[in-house]
Write a protein that holds these residues in place. Structure first.
Motif, PDB file in Angstrom:
ATOM      1  N   THR A  50       0.860  -1.187   0.000  1.00  0.00           N
ATOM      2  CA  THR A  50       0.000   0.000   0.000  1.00  0.00           C
ATOM      3  C   THR A  50       0.893   1.233   0.000  1.00  0.00           C
ATOM      4  O   THR A  50       1.952   1.241   0.648  1.00  0.00           O
ATOM      5  CB  THR A  50      -0.912   0.003   1.247  1.00  0.00           C
ATOM      6  OG1 THR A  50      -1.794  -1.098   1.138  1.00  0.00           O
ATOM      7  CG2 THR A  50      -1.740   1.274   1.333  1.00  0.00           C
ATOM      8  N   HIS A  94      -1.463  -4.987   2.339  1.00  0.00           N
ATOM      9  CA  HIS A  94      -0.809  -4.261   3.433  1.00  0.00           C
ATOM     10  C   HIS A  94      -1.741  -3.136   3.879  1.00  0.00           C
ATOM     11  O   HIS A  94      -2.366  -2.479   3.046  1.00  0.00           O
ATOM     12  CB  HIS A  94       0.515  -3.666   2.963  1.00  0.00           C
ATOM     13  CG  HIS A  94       1.527  -4.723   2.622  1.00  0.00           C
ATOM     14  ND1 HIS A  94       2.832  -4.428   2.295  1.00  0.00           N
ATOM     15  CD2 HIS A  94       1.422  -6.094   2.574  1.00  0.00           C
ATOM     16  CE1 HIS A  94       3.487  -5.558   2.060  1.00  0.00           C
ATOM     17  NE2 HIS A  94       2.647  -6.583   2.205  1.00  0.00           N
ATOM     18  N   ARG A 124       3.091   0.496  10.031  1.00  0.00           N
ATOM     19  CA  ARG A 124       2.936   1.936  10.211  1.00  0.00           C
ATOM     20  C   ARG A 124       2.993   2.643   8.866  1.00  0.00           C
ATOM     21  O   ARG A 124       2.285   3.606   8.620  1.00  0.00           O
ATOM     22  CB  ARG A 124       4.033   2.490  11.128  1.00  0.00           C
ATOM     23  CG  ARG A 124       3.781   3.945  11.438  1.00  0.00           C
ATOM     24  CD  ARG A 124       4.990   4.622  12.020  1.00  0.00           C
ATOM     25  NE  ARG A 124       6.041   4.775  11.017  1.00  0.00           N
ATOM     26  CZ  ARG A 124       7.227   5.275  11.268  1.00  0.00           C
ATOM     27  NH1 ARG A 124       7.546   5.644  12.490  1.00  0.00           N
ATOM     28  NH2 ARG A 124       8.133   5.396  10.304  1.00  0.00           N
ATOM     29  N   HIS A 143       1.350   4.151  15.316  1.00  0.00           N
ATOM     30  CA  HIS A 143       2.235   2.994  15.222  1.00  0.00           C
ATOM     31  C   HIS A 143       1.421   1.774  14.808  1.00  0.00           C
ATOM     32  O   HIS A 143       0.204   1.729  15.033  1.00  0.00           O
ATOM     33  CB  HIS A 143       2.921   2.713  16.564  1.00  0.00           C
ATOM     34  CG  HIS A 143       4.106   3.597  16.795  1.00  0.00           C
ATOM     35  ND1 HIS A 143       5.277   3.469  16.094  1.00  0.00           N
ATOM     36  CD2 HIS A 143       4.290   4.632  17.639  1.00  0.00           C
ATOM     37  CE1 HIS A 143       6.140   4.381  16.493  1.00  0.00           C
ATOM     38  NE2 HIS A 143       5.570   5.114  17.429  1.00  0.00           N
ATOM     39  N   TYR A 179      12.825  -6.172  11.637  1.00  0.00           N
ATOM     40  CA  TYR A 179      14.040  -5.616  11.024  1.00  0.00           C
ATOM     41  C   TYR A 179      15.300  -6.265  11.615  1.00  0.00           C
ATOM     42  O   TYR A 179      15.754  -5.835  12.687  1.00  0.00           O
ATOM     43  CB  TYR A 179      14.069  -4.092  11.243  1.00  0.00           C
ATOM     44  CG  TYR A 179      12.814  -3.428  10.716  1.00  0.00           C
ATOM     45  CD1 TYR A 179      12.765  -2.900   9.436  1.00  0.00           C
ATOM     46  CD2 TYR A 179      11.648  -3.386  11.486  1.00  0.00           C
ATOM     47  CE1 TYR A 179      11.595  -2.345   8.941  1.00  0.00           C
ATOM     48  CE2 TYR A 179      10.474  -2.833  10.999  1.00  0.00           C
ATOM     49  CZ  TYR A 179      10.462  -2.318   9.723  1.00  0.00           C
ATOM     50  OH  TYR A 179       9.299  -1.774   9.232  1.00  0.00           O
ATOM     51  N   HIS A 183      15.084  -1.224  12.847  1.00  0.00           N
ATOM     52  CA  HIS A 183      14.373  -0.163  12.126  1.00  0.00           C
ATOM     53  C   HIS A 183      15.197   1.122  12.240  1.00  0.00           C
ATOM     54  O   HIS A 183      15.795   1.385  13.277  1.00  0.00           O
ATOM     55  CB  HIS A 183      12.977   0.023  12.732  1.00  0.00           C
ATOM     56  CG  HIS A 183      12.165   1.049  12.016  1.00  0.00           C
ATOM     57  ND1 HIS A 183      11.989   2.324  12.505  1.00  0.00           N
ATOM     58  CD2 HIS A 183      11.510   1.014  10.826  1.00  0.00           C
ATOM     59  CE1 HIS A 183      11.231   3.012  11.655  1.00  0.00           C
ATOM     60  NE2 HIS A 183      10.935   2.237  10.634  1.00  0.00           N
ATOM     61  N   ASP A 192      14.012  -2.153  19.499  1.00  0.00           N
ATOM     62  CA  ASP A 192      13.161  -2.534  18.367  1.00  0.00           C
ATOM     63  C   ASP A 192      12.476  -3.877  18.656  1.00  0.00           C
ATOM     64  O   ASP A 192      11.288  -4.059  18.371  1.00  0.00           O
ATOM     65  CB  ASP A 192      14.029  -2.639  17.105  1.00  0.00           C
ATOM     66  CG  ASP A 192      13.262  -2.251  15.851  1.00  0.00           C
ATOM     67  OD1 ASP A 192      12.214  -1.588  15.963  1.00  0.00           O
ATOM     68  OD2 ASP A 192      13.715  -2.624  14.758  1.00  0.00           O
ATOM     69  N   LYS A 199       4.009  -5.978  19.638  1.00  0.00           N
ATOM     70  CA  LYS A 199       3.145  -6.165  18.459  1.00  0.00           C
ATOM     71  C   LYS A 199       2.666  -7.626  18.371  1.00  0.00           C
ATOM     72  O   LYS A 199       1.546  -7.895  17.971  1.00  0.00           O
ATOM     73  CB  LYS A 199       3.879  -5.767  17.174  1.00  0.00           C
ATOM     74  CG  LYS A 199       4.164  -4.263  17.075  1.00  0.00           C
ATOM     75  CD  LYS A 199       4.494  -3.817  15.645  1.00  0.00           C
ATOM     76  CE  LYS A 199       5.864  -4.204  15.189  1.00  0.00           C
ATOM     77  NZ  LYS A 199       6.189  -3.626  13.844  1.00  0.00           N
TER      78      LYS A 199
HETATM   79  P1  FAD Z   1       6.157   0.356  13.840  1.00  0.00           P
HETATM   80  O1  FAD Z   1       5.955  -1.021  14.341  1.00  0.00           O
HETATM   81  O2  FAD Z   1       5.192   1.392  14.256  1.00  0.00           O
HETATM   82  O3  FAD Z   1       7.638   0.777  14.268  1.00  0.00           O
HETATM   83  C1  FAD Z   1       8.242   1.982  13.810  1.00  0.00           C
HETATM   84  C2  FAD Z   1       9.327   2.418  14.796  1.00  0.00           C
HETATM   85  O4  FAD Z   1       8.748   2.786  16.044  1.00  0.00           O
HETATM   86  C3  FAD Z   1      10.345   1.337  15.140  1.00  0.00           C
HETATM   87  O5  FAD Z   1      11.571   1.982  15.342  1.00  0.00           O
HETATM   88  C4  FAD Z   1       9.821   0.714  16.444  1.00  0.00           C
HETATM   89  O6  FAD Z   1      10.878   0.213  17.228  1.00  0.00           O
HETATM   90  C5  FAD Z   1       9.140   1.905  17.106  1.00  0.00           C
HETATM   91  N1  FAD Z   1       7.884   1.601  17.806  1.00  0.00           N
HETATM   92  C6  FAD Z   1       6.959   0.651  17.505  1.00  0.00           C
HETATM   93  N2  FAD Z   1       5.875   0.788  18.301  1.00  0.00           N
HETATM   94  C7  FAD Z   1       6.099   1.843  19.108  1.00  0.00           C
HETATM   95  C8  FAD Z   1       5.337   2.511  20.123  1.00  0.00           C
HETATM   96  N3  FAD Z   1       4.117   2.070  20.453  1.00  0.00           N
HETATM   97  N4  FAD Z   1       5.880   3.603  20.736  1.00  0.00           N
HETATM   98  C9  FAD Z   1       7.111   4.066  20.378  1.00  0.00           C
HETATM   99  N5  FAD Z   1       7.881   3.482  19.427  1.00  0.00           N
HETATM  100  C10 FAD Z   1       7.380   2.383  18.791  1.00  0.00           C
HETATM  101  N6  FAD Z   1       5.720   0.724   3.836  1.00  0.00           N
HETATM  102  C11 FAD Z   1       4.699   1.217   3.115  1.00  0.00           C
HETATM  103  O7  FAD Z   1       4.493   2.447   3.082  1.00  0.00           O
HETATM  104  N7  FAD Z   1       3.865   0.368   2.399  1.00  0.00           N
HETATM  105  C12 FAD Z   1       4.024  -0.979   2.411  1.00  0.00           C
HETATM  106  O8  FAD Z   1       3.259  -1.692   1.777  1.00  0.00           O
HETATM  107  C13 FAD Z   1       5.098  -1.519   3.178  1.00  0.00           C
HETATM  108  N8  FAD Z   1       5.313  -2.863   3.249  1.00  0.00           N
HETATM  109  C14 FAD Z   1       6.302  -3.353   4.054  1.00  0.00           C
HETATM  110  C15 FAD Z   1       6.464  -4.746   4.176  1.00  0.00           C
HETATM  111  C16 FAD Z   1       7.469  -5.274   4.995  1.00  0.00           C
HETATM  112  C17 FAD Z   1       7.616  -6.777   5.143  1.00  0.00           C
HETATM  113  C18 FAD Z   1       8.355  -4.399   5.692  1.00  0.00           C
HETATM  114  C19 FAD Z   1       9.469  -4.954   6.553  1.00  0.00           C
HETATM  115  C20 FAD Z   1       8.202  -3.023   5.576  1.00  0.00           C
HETATM  116  C21 FAD Z   1       7.177  -2.491   4.778  1.00  0.00           C
HETATM  117  N9  FAD Z   1       6.982  -1.110   4.655  1.00  0.00           N
HETATM  118  C22 FAD Z   1       5.943  -0.619   3.901  1.00  0.00           C
HETATM  119  C23 FAD Z   1       7.873  -0.169   5.339  1.00  0.00           C
HETATM  120  C24 FAD Z   1       7.393   0.151   6.786  1.00  0.00           C
HETATM  121  O9  FAD Z   1       6.111   0.735   6.734  1.00  0.00           O
HETATM  122  C25 FAD Z   1       8.404   1.111   7.402  1.00  0.00           C
HETATM  123  O10 FAD Z   1       9.596   0.426   7.685  1.00  0.00           O
HETATM  124  C26 FAD Z   1       7.934   1.922   8.601  1.00  0.00           C
HETATM  125  O11 FAD Z   1       8.888   2.956   8.811  1.00  0.00           O
HETATM  126  C27 FAD Z   1       7.798   1.143   9.899  1.00  0.00           C
HETATM  127  O12 FAD Z   1       6.714   0.309   9.882  1.00  0.00           O
HETATM  128  P2  FAD Z   1       6.413  -0.683  11.115  1.00  0.00           P
HETATM  129  O13 FAD Z   1       5.112  -1.305  10.852  1.00  0.00           O
HETATM  130  O14 FAD Z   1       7.566  -1.532  11.386  1.00  0.00           O
HETATM  131  O15 FAD Z   1       6.249   0.432  12.275  1.00  0.00           O
END
Ligand code: FAD
Length: 317
Positions: A50, A94, A124, A143, A179, A183, A192, A199
């Protein structure tokens, strides 16, 4: 069938891949070609990315610019439906916080429920290009874990405004991202993994990794994840190295290292064709080692790499 069940059901390492929705204004045929190229390897599921909308500036020709909102790759839900109908295969759209309010997300969940698509990858999402740090939409989740909470509430029959959902259907099940090289925003890998555990506790059934080229980093990551008490499947996300320019583009874009052994070999290549062949060989070795390690599934990032993935899959599947 849920992704975790699909990967647990197969005796051998499962094959899956990710596709992008077509650029706005182009057709879906090229996407069908990609799927048909890889179908012979029996993919257990296909992920569809997405992409949030971005702001673009249109030159009005009079020295002024108009600021417009544009989604270059809309259509994730429609692509998921089209692929699951055409190929009778599990599709995993996604679902993002980035660029979406909780209401937008709720309407997306309703669309998916009507279509019978109940597997998701909860993320996210990346920050918008014009932002220096990630900023949620007004009334949007910050998040992935907050998005999981919204989906859990939906599964439990509660809309965002607290009103009840009268008819319950198959609940959504979902995976999340992780990651091995941490991340980019995380202060360190332990922190992380702390959020990864949260999660998983919130309901994620598996985690898919960011792409990586160094299996040692993946093995070390899995060890740490298990030590932290996380026992869900960790699915390696893999993309064959393709072009000389990726030596710098990959670390910059994905915040991962290219191992020195691969970098040195890539520097000897004269053309992208040679680099691509090197990438296929590297990827075959990487996958063989991952399979020996016992990974439940290997998930391939297909954009710009379909032919390479086909060459790899021919050897390992
Ligand atoms: P989160 O889990 O929210 O984490 C982000 C950061 O915040 C991390 O550093 C984590 O340690 C920290 N964190 C997590 N929860 C909290 C909290 N509650 N409070 C404070 N800190 C917190 N991007 C797109 O735009 N579209 C896609 O379709 C897409 N597909 C992907 C598919 C895969 C398999 C992967 C690995 C990545 C993908 N991405 C995509 C990229 C992803 O959206 C980015 O890496 C984004 O920056 C982080 O997403 P996340 O879901 O890991 O975020």
């Amino acid at each position: 069938m849920r992704v975790v069940d699909l990967i647990k059901k197969t005796d051998s390492t499962a094959f899956s891949f990710e596709v992008l929705p077509p650029i706005k204004g182009t057709g879906i045929e090229k996407l069908y070609d990609t799927i048909e190229t890889l179908l012979e390897f029996d993919p257990k599921y296909i992920n569809i990315t997405t992409h949030r909308s971005e702001y673009v500036y249109k030159d009005l020709g009079n020295g002024l610019f108009e600021r417009n909102r544009l989604r270059r790759r809309p259509g994730t839900v429609a692509v998921a439906a089209a692929l699951s109908n055409k190929y009778r295969i599990t599709t995993v759209p996604h679902i993002l916080c980035s660029g979406f309010s909780r209401e937008d997300i709720e309407y997306e969940l309703l669309d998916l429920q009507f279509l019978g698509i109940t597997d998701l990858l909860v993320l996210r999402g990346d920050k918008a290009k014009h932002e220096s740090t990630f900023t949620p939409e007004p009334n949007g989740p910050s998040h992935a874990i907050e998005l999981e909470e919204q989906i859990n509430n939906f599964n439990n029959g509660v809309f965002v405004d607290g009103s009840p959902i009268k008819i319950t259907r198959t609940p959504f099940s979902y995976g999340i991202a992780c990651y091995p090289e941490k991340h980019e925003e995380s202060p360190n890998l332990d922190q992380d993994i702390y959020w990864l555990k949260k999660k998983v506790e919130a309901g994620a059934e598996y985690a898919v990794t960011q792409l990586f080229y160094d299996n040692k980093k993946f093995f070390k990551f899995v060890e740490k994840v298990r030590e932290a008490g996380i026992d869900t499947p960790i699915i390696p996300g893999i993309k064959p190295f393709r072009k000389l320019s990726q030596l710098t583009v990959v670390p910059k874009t994905f915040k991962v290292d290219i191992p020195q052994e691969l970098a040195l070999e890539a520097l000897k290549c004269q053309t992208d064709e040679e680099a691509s062949q090197l990438g296929v060989e590297w990827c075959i070795n990487q996958c063989k080692e991952l399979i020996n390690y016992g990974v439940p599934s290997i998930h391939f990032y297909s954009v710009g790499a379909v032919d390479s993935i086909k060459q790899v899959a021919k050897v390992i599947y």
